[in-house]
Design a protein around this motif. Structure first.
Motif, PDB file in Angstrom:
ATOM      1  N   ARG A  65      23.557   3.143  20.008  1.00  0.00           N
ATOM      2  CA  ARG A  65      22.302   2.697  20.627  1.00  0.00           C
ATOM      3  C   ARG A  65      22.433   1.277  21.170  1.00  0.00           C
ATOM      4  O   ARG A  65      21.966   0.981  22.266  1.00  0.00           O
ATOM      5  CB  ARG A  65      21.152   2.744  19.627  1.00  0.00           C
ATOM      6  N   LYS A  66      23.057   0.423  20.391  1.00  0.00           N
ATOM      7  CA  LYS A  66      23.188  -0.969  20.846  1.00  0.00           C
ATOM      8  C   LYS A  66      23.999  -1.035  22.141  1.00  0.00           C
ATOM      9  O   LYS A  66      23.693  -1.799  23.044  1.00  0.00           O
ATOM     10  CB  LYS A  66      23.853  -1.807  19.762  1.00  0.00           C
ATOM     11  N   LEU A  67      25.045  -0.214  22.195  1.00  0.00           N
ATOM     12  CA  LEU A  67      25.881  -0.205  23.381  1.00  0.00           C
ATOM     13  C   LEU A  67      25.100   0.282  24.605  1.00  0.00           C
ATOM     14  O   LEU A  67      25.158  -0.311  25.685  1.00  0.00           O
ATOM     15  CB  LEU A  67      27.104   0.699  23.137  1.00  0.00           C
ATOM     16  N   VAL A  68      24.323   1.372  24.417  1.00  0.00           N
ATOM     17  CA  VAL A  68      23.540   1.912  25.529  1.00  0.00           C
ATOM     18  C   VAL A  68      22.476   0.913  25.991  1.00  0.00           C
ATOM     19  O   VAL A  68      22.275   0.688  27.191  1.00  0.00           O
ATOM     20  CB  VAL A  68      22.885   3.255  25.125  1.00  0.00           C
ATOM     21  N   LEU A  69      21.791   0.294  25.049  1.00  0.00           N
ATOM     22  CA  LEU A  69      20.774  -0.699  25.399  1.00  0.00           C
ATOM     23  C   LEU A  69      21.376  -1.900  26.114  1.00  0.00           C
ATOM     24  O   LEU A  69      20.795  -2.442  27.056  1.00  0.00           O
ATOM     25  CB  LEU A  69      20.018  -1.154  24.152  1.00  0.00           C
ATOM     26  N   SER A  70      22.542  -2.297  25.689  1.00  0.00           N
ATOM     27  CA  SER A  70      23.196  -3.441  26.337  1.00  0.00           C
ATOM     28  C   SER A  70      23.551  -3.119  27.786  1.00  0.00           C
ATOM     29  O   SER A  70      23.345  -3.921  28.698  1.00  0.00           O
ATOM     30  CB  SER A  70      24.469  -3.823  25.569  1.00  0.00           C
ATOM     31  N   VAL A  71      24.092  -1.892  28.007  1.00  0.00           N
ATOM     32  CA  VAL A  71      24.450  -1.497  29.365  1.00  0.00           C
ATOM     33  C   VAL A  71      23.203  -1.401  30.247  1.00  0.00           C
ATOM     34  O   VAL A  71      23.183  -1.862  31.397  1.00  0.00           O
ATOM     35  CB  VAL A  71      25.211  -0.149  29.343  1.00  0.00           C
TER      36      VAL A  71
END
Length: 198
Positions: free
Chosen positions: A22-28
């Protein structure tokens, strides 16, 4: 420790937290939004400094509006002198047809028959009056004669002659004043132009 499993030795396995996607998707997603806003802001700044070509070209083009005379052609109606009117009295008041004929004659109409209404209409016209004529009278004689007697009902029959009948109804009091009739006739022949969208 008792039980089925025993831990032996001096080293223990390290428990790692699962990696959160989730953190990766939100960052992108945040990076994409930031880049989009930055690009849009750059275009706005360029438009401000260059003067906005689209607005300038739209302002330079003059609006083309249709002329009022082209919007509504003048309607051609017959003159009162070209309309022959037969006047019939459908009320209990005597002498009304003769008085109406005299008044319309003063206003330029040609008077035909003057009599009591036939049985089909005698005391059966509840309004101010009825205009009765051939189909061509609807767009010719009726509008002109109706300026003298507003509110009169209009009905066509099978006649082929150009004359029209004015059957005086029970609510008849008087014709329109000559000035009011002339104003109404002018409004018919020269309709107001359509509202402009410019």
């Amino acid at each position: 420790m008792g039980g089925k499993y025993r831990i032996t030795g001096n080293t223990f396995p390290r428990m790692r937290r699962p990696r959160h996607r989730r953190k990766l998707v939100l960052s992108v997603a945040a990076a994409v939004v930031a880049l989009g806003l930055a690009g849009w802001g750059t275009l706005q700044i360029v438009d401000v400094f260059t003067g906005g070509n689209k607005q300038a070209s739209a302002a330079d083009r003059p609006k083309v509006c249709p002329s009022p005379s082209a919007s509504a052609p003048a309607k051609v109606l017959p003159k009162p002198a070209a309309i022959k009117v037969n006047i019939y009295n459908a009320t209990p008041r005597s002498g009304l047809a003769k008085a109406a004929a005299d008044e319309l004659k003063k206003r330029g109409f040609v008077i035909g028959k003057v009599d009591n209404a036939p049985a089909a209409y005698d005391k059966k016209v509840p309004g101010t009056g009825m205009l009765l004529g051939g189909p061509t009278a609807m767009n010719g004689s009726f509008p002109v004669l109706a300026t003298q007697l507003p509110g009169a009902a209009q009905k066509t029959d099978a006649r082929r002659t150009a004359d029209v009948d004015l059957i005086i109804g029970t609510k008849f009091k008087a014709f329109s004043t000559p000035a009011a009739a002339a104003t109404a006739l002018t409004a018919l022949t020269q309709p107001a132009p359509a509202p402009s969208s410019c």
